[in-house]
Write a protein that holds these residues in place. Structure first.
Motif, short mmCIF file in Angstrom:
data_model
loop_
_atom_site.label_atom_id
_atom_site.label_comp_id
_atom_site.label_asym_id
_atom_site.label_seq_id
_atom_site.Cartn_x
_atom_site.Cartn_y
_atom_site.Cartn_z
N CYS A 96 5.51 -5.86 1.08
CA CYS A 96 4.60 -5.08 0.24
C CYS A 96 5.13 -5.03 -1.19
O CYS A 96 6.31 -4.73 -1.41
N PRO A 97 4.30 -5.34 -2.20
CA PRO A 97 4.76 -5.26 -3.59
C PRO A 97 5.29 -3.87 -3.94
O PRO A 97 4.80 -2.85 -3.43
N THR A 98 6.28 -3.83 -4.79
CA THR A 98 6.93 -2.56 -5.13
C THR A 98 5.94 -1.57 -5.72
O THR A 98 6.00 -0.36 -5.44
N THR A 99 4.99 -2.04 -6.51
CA THR A 99 4.04 -1.14 -7.16
C THR A 99 3.07 -0.50 -6.15
O THR A 99 2.43 0.50 -6.48
N TRP A 100 2.95 -1.07 -4.97
CA TRP A 100 2.03 -0.53 -3.95
C TRP A 100 2.74 0.22 -2.84
O TRP A 100 2.09 0.78 -1.96
N GLN A 101 4.05 0.25 -2.85
CA GLN A 101 4.77 0.83 -1.73
C GLN A 101 4.49 2.33 -1.57
O GLN A 101 4.44 2.84 -0.45
N GLY A 102 4.30 3.03 -2.67
CA GLY A 102 3.98 4.45 -2.56
C GLY A 102 2.64 4.70 -1.90
O GLY A 102 2.46 5.67 -1.16
N GLN A 103 1.68 3.80 -2.14
CA GLN A 103 0.35 3.94 -1.56
C GLN A 103 0.33 3.61 -0.08
O GLN A 103 -0.41 4.22 0.71
#
Length: 270
Positions: A77-84
């Motif tokens: 999972c891309p780092t920018t999407w991991q929170g989502q």
């Protein structure tokens, strides 16, 4: 489906149904018209057969299946999407799939794609499970419960789902023998969807490990392909409640043993 049908707003087949039709034509040397029953919506006879089998096995009249969700880890999972895509109690990115399964492990509904930070209610609100019911196009399911007549089917669900008439949940704290018995039967019948998840992951080892693609669309295609092949295995082994009455499939086809199925799956994945 012709282009005129698409322009008129008539529902068309999605890419997964078209690919399934192609695979079956290659496997059974059939023409496209012989496979219409597999890529179209269930008929009233199919619904009646499924509800009758559920009544015979579990004692629930009018039940269409069991609904639940499963998480598939997303390794890359891309780092920018991991929170989502990360849920607090999971600790790593995941993608969710909503499934309705029957007693025979047949998956009649699958919706994949919501982020792992959602819960089962959020996924239900996004899926089209009750689309036909809202448009008053759902099949009629006549049954009587507690002296009252009903005309629509329902699904068994766990406690997180909303209090809808189409979702039958168990009692949290049964206080009498009647509710205690219902709770025991409902929870036992609801295990069918968990069984379907286990068999699906057992058939396809790729679902037991984190998804590697960076693209959501590639991950979706992988999941839906596994679900379609899972249903084809259920039908091939003769366990489906509503078997396909296709003349192109010989009635005396051999049932593969577990070792043979594992060998075939390893060849497919390797």
């Amino acid at each position: 489906m012709s282009s005129s049908d698409e322009d008129s707003g008539a529902p068309t087949l999605n890419i997964f149904q078209k690919c399934t039709s192609v695979v079956r034509q290659l496997a059974y040397s059939a023409n496209a018209d012989q496979l219409d029953d597999f890529i179209t919506q269930p008929t009233q006879e199919d619904v009646d057969r499924v509800t009758a089998k559920h009544l015979e096995v579990h004692g629930f009249p009018g039940m269409l299946g069991r609904i639940d969700c499963m998480h598939w880890p997303w390794r890359n999972c891309p780092t920018t999407w991991q929170g989502q895509y990360t849920c607090g109690d999971k600790g790593h990115p995941k993608i969710m799939i909503e499934v309705v399964a029957s007693y025979d492990l047949w998956i009649s509904h699958a919706y994949f794609g919501p982020a792992g930070s959602n819960n089962d209610i959020n996924v239900l609100n996004e899926s089209d499970l009750f689309g036909q019911l809202l448009e008053d196009r759902a099949h009629v399911v006549n049954f009587t419960a507690n002296g009252e007549q009903f005309t629509k089917g329902y699904y068994l669900a766990d406690g997180i789902y909303p209090e809808w008439s189409t979702l039958v949940k168990s009692f949290k704290c049964p206080m009498d023998p009647k509710t205690t018995k219902f709770k025991r039967y409902q929870e036992a019948a609801r295990k069918d969807v968990e069984h379907a998840f286990g068999v699906l992951q057992g058939h396809f080892q790729i679902l037991r490990h984190g998804a590697r693609p960076l693209s959501i669309n590639k991950i979706k295609r992988t999941m839906y392909t596994c679900v379609i092949l899972h249903n084809m295995v259920v039908d091939y082994n003769g366990r489906a409640i509503s078997p396909l009455d296709l003349e192109l499939i010989p009635p005396d086809r051999p049932v593969r043993t577990w070792d043979e199925q594992v060998g075939i799956q390893l060849c497919m994945m390797g």
